[in-house]
Scaffold this active site. Structure first.
Site, PDB file in Angstrom:
ATOM      1  N   ASP A 172       0.809  -1.221   0.000  1.00 18.23           N
ATOM      2  CA  ASP A 172       0.000   0.000   0.000  1.00 18.23           C
ATOM      3  C   ASP A 172       0.843   1.273   0.000  1.00 18.23           C
ATOM      4  O   ASP A 172       0.390   2.316  -0.457  1.00 18.23           O
ATOM      5  CB  ASP A 172      -0.910   0.027   1.238  1.00 18.23           C
ATOM      6  CG  ASP A 172      -1.785  -1.215   1.347  1.00 18.23           C
ATOM      7  OD1 ASP A 172      -1.838  -1.993   0.380  1.00 18.23           O
ATOM      8  OD2 ASP A 172      -2.395  -1.408   2.417  1.00 18.23           O
ATOM      9  N   ASP A 258      -3.145   5.112  -2.764  1.00 10.30           N
ATOM     10  CA  ASP A 258      -2.343   4.060  -2.144  1.00 10.30           C
ATOM     11  C   ASP A 258      -1.666   3.322  -3.287  1.00 10.30           C
ATOM     12  O   ASP A 258      -2.242   3.194  -4.375  1.00 10.30           O
ATOM     13  CB  ASP A 258      -3.232   3.082  -1.358  1.00 10.30           C
ATOM     14  CG  ASP A 258      -3.445   3.515   0.090  1.00 10.30           C
ATOM     15  OD1 ASP A 258      -3.077   4.654   0.442  1.00 10.30           O
ATOM     16  OD2 ASP A 258      -3.982   2.709   0.871  1.00 10.30           O
ATOM     17  N   HIS A 309      -7.890  -0.511  -3.124  1.00  8.04           N
ATOM     18  CA  HIS A 309      -6.852  -1.422  -3.633  1.00  8.04           C
ATOM     19  C   HIS A 309      -7.429  -2.375  -4.683  1.00  8.04           C
ATOM     20  O   HIS A 309      -8.434  -3.015  -4.463  1.00  8.04           O
ATOM     21  CB  HIS A 309      -6.192  -2.202  -2.499  1.00  8.04           C
ATOM     22  CG  HIS A 309      -5.745  -1.294  -1.389  1.00  8.04           C
ATOM     23  ND1 HIS A 309      -5.754  -1.671  -0.082  1.00  8.04           N
ATOM     24  CD2 HIS A 309      -5.280  -0.028  -1.418  1.00  8.04           C
ATOM     25  CE1 HIS A 309      -5.311  -0.670   0.667  1.00  8.04           C
ATOM     26  NE2 HIS A 309      -5.015   0.349  -0.136  1.00  8.04           N
ATOM     27  N   ASP A 311      -6.132  -5.129  -5.834  1.00  9.27           N
ATOM     28  CA  ASP A 311      -5.610  -6.499  -5.849  1.00  9.27           C
ATOM     29  C   ASP A 311      -6.516  -7.572  -5.252  1.00  9.27           C
ATOM     30  O   ASP A 311      -6.085  -8.714  -5.044  1.00  9.27           O
ATOM     31  CB  ASP A 311      -4.187  -6.557  -5.254  1.00  9.27           C
ATOM     32  CG  ASP A 311      -4.075  -5.949  -3.867  1.00  9.27           C
ATOM     33  OD1 ASP A 311      -5.097  -5.502  -3.317  1.00  9.27           O
ATOM     34  OD2 ASP A 311      -2.948  -5.921  -3.328  1.00  9.27           O
ATOM     35  N   CYS A 417      -0.782  -8.107  -0.870  1.00  3.97           N
ATOM     36  CA  CYS A 417      -0.709  -6.876  -0.066  1.00  3.97           C
ATOM     37  C   CYS A 417       0.543  -6.826   0.810  1.00  3.97           C
ATOM     38  O   CYS A 417       1.073  -5.756   1.073  1.00  3.97           O
ATOM     39  CB  CYS A 417      -1.900  -6.786   0.874  1.00  3.97           C
ATOM     40  SG  CYS A 417      -3.467  -7.105   0.112  1.00  3.97           S
TER      41      CYS A 417
HETATM   42  N1  ARG Z   1     -10.314  -3.507  -0.040  1.00  2.00           N
HETATM   43  C1  ARG Z   1     -10.036  -4.863  -0.455  1.00  2.00           C
HETATM   44  C2  ARG Z   1     -11.220  -5.745  -0.185  1.00  2.00           C
HETATM   45  O1  ARG Z   1     -11.770  -5.628   0.862  1.00  2.00           O
HETATM   46  C3  ARG Z   1      -8.827  -5.390   0.243  1.00  2.00           C
HETATM   47  C4  ARG Z   1      -7.606  -4.868  -0.367  1.00  2.00           C
HETATM   48  C5  ARG Z   1      -6.393  -5.402   0.256  1.00  2.00           C
HETATM   49  N2  ARG Z   1      -5.273  -5.014  -0.518  1.00  2.00           N
HETATM   50  C6  ARG Z   1      -4.203  -4.404  -0.032  1.00  2.00           C
HETATM   51  N3  ARG Z   1      -3.225  -4.106  -0.855  1.00  2.00           N
HETATM   52  N4  ARG Z   1      -4.110  -4.052   1.233  1.00  2.00           N
HETATM   53  O2  ARG Z   1     -11.595  -6.569  -0.981  1.00  2.00           O
END
Ligand code: ARG
Length: 433
Positions: A172, A258, A309, A311, A417
């Protein structure tokens, strides 16, 4: 001292899968760096010169290069996060956390404060250390963030928080785009100084690689007026109604992103407007990277009503292949661009284990947060059998490595992540000609 090297792998019970493969690289230089850190403060420039000279022939060796153009090139070096000294994220304009478990919610009454339990930290560290061992076994050199005391409160001229967070989701805070490292402009106050945990790594790389560019986006003010607090009051129906506006809890006054809002396909990178990334942030990236011939695109996922994010939503598996989230399809206008250029989307199945740890603020889709470590090679959470099979039988992966990682989930992420690729063997491919 506030900053020290991460001492050792988790002790005792954690020995079974724990270890400290990743620490070898820096433990040999720990004395040197510990000295130079103090030397800088107390002895000034003379000491610093010695420090620089020593680093030139330092234990990391010559010829290290920062390089990562894609999500799939052969991984040679990466950083793996640490859970040490993790604290609960404070309630703040960029994050209003919730306890997922109704029973625990009743018992605790409110969102906890301060440090997480040592048991919870050890459990996450055990899995992170195991990831380090697995990566080293695959020939990937690993580095770790420095251990910092995140329980310290923060006060800047414009905001204050009671404690900071953790350096677990390094994805991040910083990204490698080609030969450039970019420090993100994050939106969470408790993460304001998280980048400091990897600054020594950045300094080392920058000294050793004369071609590396090192950029940091303007530090956001994180003042109250950077946020749109009314967004938190919207019901899901209202969010659904407004989903094509892509407006969330930050406004568009200051560039915000991020690093994990970005994904790489060589000459083209894609950035998702989200709770952690606004259009000004995407525009900042576009202007900074245009001179290097990198094209910055936005990627929209309207059905994710509280996105952050990319990913767990849109995971590039290799050239022309993306793992997509069946509940968060990419916007039609974006999809066309990918399809015109010959890309295929493969929908991920529902998670085998959709359960969310009580304090996790992420969705069940952490299941998709896999780590591609080379062409045809991927690390997947061990319980996600369906996805492992999909990757093997329908996506051409020949090596699928399952490892336990669910204890890291409450720290905000899974395998992707928790890592930051500093070197892949890949080039500035053009897959959107
Ligand atoms: N917001 C995403 C979800 O809840 C999680 C993302 C996690 N990724 C990261 N690089 N911290 O599906």
């Amino acid at each position: 001292p506030i900053i020290r090297k991460r001492s050792s792998s988790p002790s005792g019970a954690c020995g079974a899968i724990g270890g400290h493969g990743g620490h070898r690289a820096f433990s040999s230089s720990a004395g040197l760096r510990g000295l130079s850190w103090q030397g800088r403060r107390s002895f000034g420039s003379e000491a610093r010169e010695v420090h620089v000279a020593q680093h030139k022939v330092g234990p990391q060796g010559h010829g290290r290069k920062l390089n990562a153009w894609t999500q799939w090139g052969e991984l040679k070096e990466c950083v793996v996060g640490v859970a040490d000294n993790a604290c609960f994220p404070p309630v703040q304009p960029a994050m209003i956390p919730e306890i997922n478990d109704p029973v625990l919610r009743n018992v605790l009454g409110e969102w906890p404060r301060g440090r997480k339990s040592q048991r919870c930290i050890d459990a996450a560290n055990q899995e992170l250390d195991n990831l380090v061992n697995v990566l080293e076994g695959e020939g990937v050199k690993t580095l770790r963030p420095e251990v910092m005391d995140w329980s310290q409160p923060l006060r800047t001229p414009l905001f204050a928080v009671e404690n900071q967070y953790v350096a677990c989701c390094v994805r991040d805070t910083v990204i490698t785009v080609g030969k450039t490292a970019i420090e993100a402009a994050m939106s969470r106050r408790d993460r304001y100084f998280e980048i400091l945990a990897v600054r020594q790594i950045l300094r080392d790389l920058w000294r050793e690689d004369p071609e590396m560019l090192w950029k940091a986006a303007p530090k956001p003010s994180m003042a109250d007026d950077m946020y749109d607090l009314s967004w938190w009051d919207w019901t899901d129906e209202e969010r659904y109604e407004h989903m094509h506006k892509y407006r969330y809890c930050i406004n568009n006054e200051e560039p915000i992103f991020d690093a994990a809002d970005i994904t790489r396909c060589g000459k083209d990178i894609f950035v998702q407007p989200s709770m952690t990334c606004n259009y000004a942030g995407i525009e900042w990236l576009r202007r900074e990277l245009a001179p290097q011939g990198i094209r910055v695109h936005s990627a929209h996922f309207p059905y994710d009503l509280a996105p952050s994010h990319i990913d767990c939503t849109f995971v590039i598996l290799g050239p022309h292949l993306v793992l997509t989230n069946p509940e968060r399809p990419i916007a039609d206008r974006d999809a066309e661009f990918w399809k015109e250029n010959g890309w295929q989307f493969v929908d991920c199945g529902q998670p085998d284990n959709p359960e969310r740890p009580a304090f996790s603020q992420s969705s069940k889709w952490l299941s998709m947060n896999i780590f591609v470590i080379g062409p045809g090679k991927v690390i997947v959470e061990e319980q996600e059998k369906g996805l492992q099979n999909l990757l093997k039988h329908q996506c051409g992966f020949t090596t699928v490595i399952p490892i336990p990682f669910r204890n890291v989930f409450e720290y905000g992420g899974s395998l992707h992540c928790s890592t930051w690729d500093t070197r892949r063997e890949d080039d500035m491919v053009d897959l959107f000609p």
